[in-house]
Write an enzyme that holds these catalytic residues in place. Structure first.
Site, short mmCIF file in Angstrom:
data_model
loop_
_atom_site.label_atom_id
_atom_site.label_comp_id
_atom_site.label_asym_id
_atom_site.label_seq_id
_atom_site.Cartn_x
_atom_site.Cartn_y
_atom_site.Cartn_z
N THR A 55 0.74 -1.21 -0.07
CA THR A 55 -0.08 -0.06 0.00
C THR A 55 1.01 1.23 -0.02
O THR A 55 0.41 2.28 -0.76
CB THR A 55 -0.88 0.06 1.27
OG1 THR A 55 -1.86 -1.22 1.19
CG2 THR A 55 -1.66 1.40 1.25
N CYS A 56 1.88 1.11 0.66
CA CYS A 56 2.95 2.32 0.89
C CYS A 56 3.46 2.47 -0.42
O CYS A 56 3.45 3.92 -1.03
CB CYS A 56 3.87 2.05 1.92
SG CYS A 56 3.06 1.68 3.64
#
Length: 182
Positions: A55-56
């Site tokens: 996600t990052c």
């Protein structure tokens, strides 16, 4: 963390490029403090569980990188991404992501994150102690607006993402500039 809270004073151990150093690793240690990053500026700080994580790397960091011009137009001087990772990892991740606009801050020991009340155990993922995902608009070292993902807990089975997204911060800035209706 609430609006009006002053950021904790912490010294970050960073590695910075130094062209006077020969060889394959032209970097030197440089300590930077909270004041070095936040004094005299209005910035976005976002923190996430780890460099190189899905996600990052796919949404949050690239979204802030691509949205920098829009944030600058709203009065943001800098955007910083923080993670409980050391400077070597953060620098390599910045290089891998091709960052030009977002600076990275290594909180290798988690001291800043702990003082912010955002240090969580992520042993369920094999991470150890990491940051809960959040973002803040910081004005001269004071939190102006706070965006925390729901469900803050150790070993959270989920990785919530939305509150701290660049889109949500931009929405907040857009609404803050709209005149109130009489």
């Amino acid at each position: 963390m609430k609006a009006g809270t002053t950021l904790p004073h912490v010294t970050f151990h960073t590695r910075v490029r130094d062209d006077t150093i020969d060889g394959p690793n032209p970097f030197r240690w440089e300590d930077k403090t909270t004041a070095d990053y936040f004094a005299g500026k209005r910035v976005i700080l976002f923190s996430l569980p780890g460099a190189f994580t899905p996600t990052c790397s796919t949404y949050q960091l690239p979204g802030f990188e691509k949205g920098f011009a829009g944030f600058a137009a709203k009065g943001i001087d800098a955007i910083y991404c923080m993670s409980v990772n050391d400077s070597f990892v953060m620098n390599k991740w910045a290089q891998d992501q091709g960052l030009q606009n977002v600076g990275v801050i290594p909180d290798g020991s988690g001291e800043f994150t702990r003082k912010m009340g955002m240090l969580v155990d992520k042993d369920n993922l094999g991470f150890g102690m990491r940051s809960w995902r959040y973002a803040a608009i910081v004005n001269h070292g004071v939190v102006e607006a706070w965006f925390e993902e729901p469900g803050l807990m150790d070993n959270c089975p989920e990785d919530p993402y939305g509150e701290s997204s660049p889109e949500n911060l931009m929405k907040h800035l857009d609404e803050a500039r709209e005149p109130a209706l009489a």
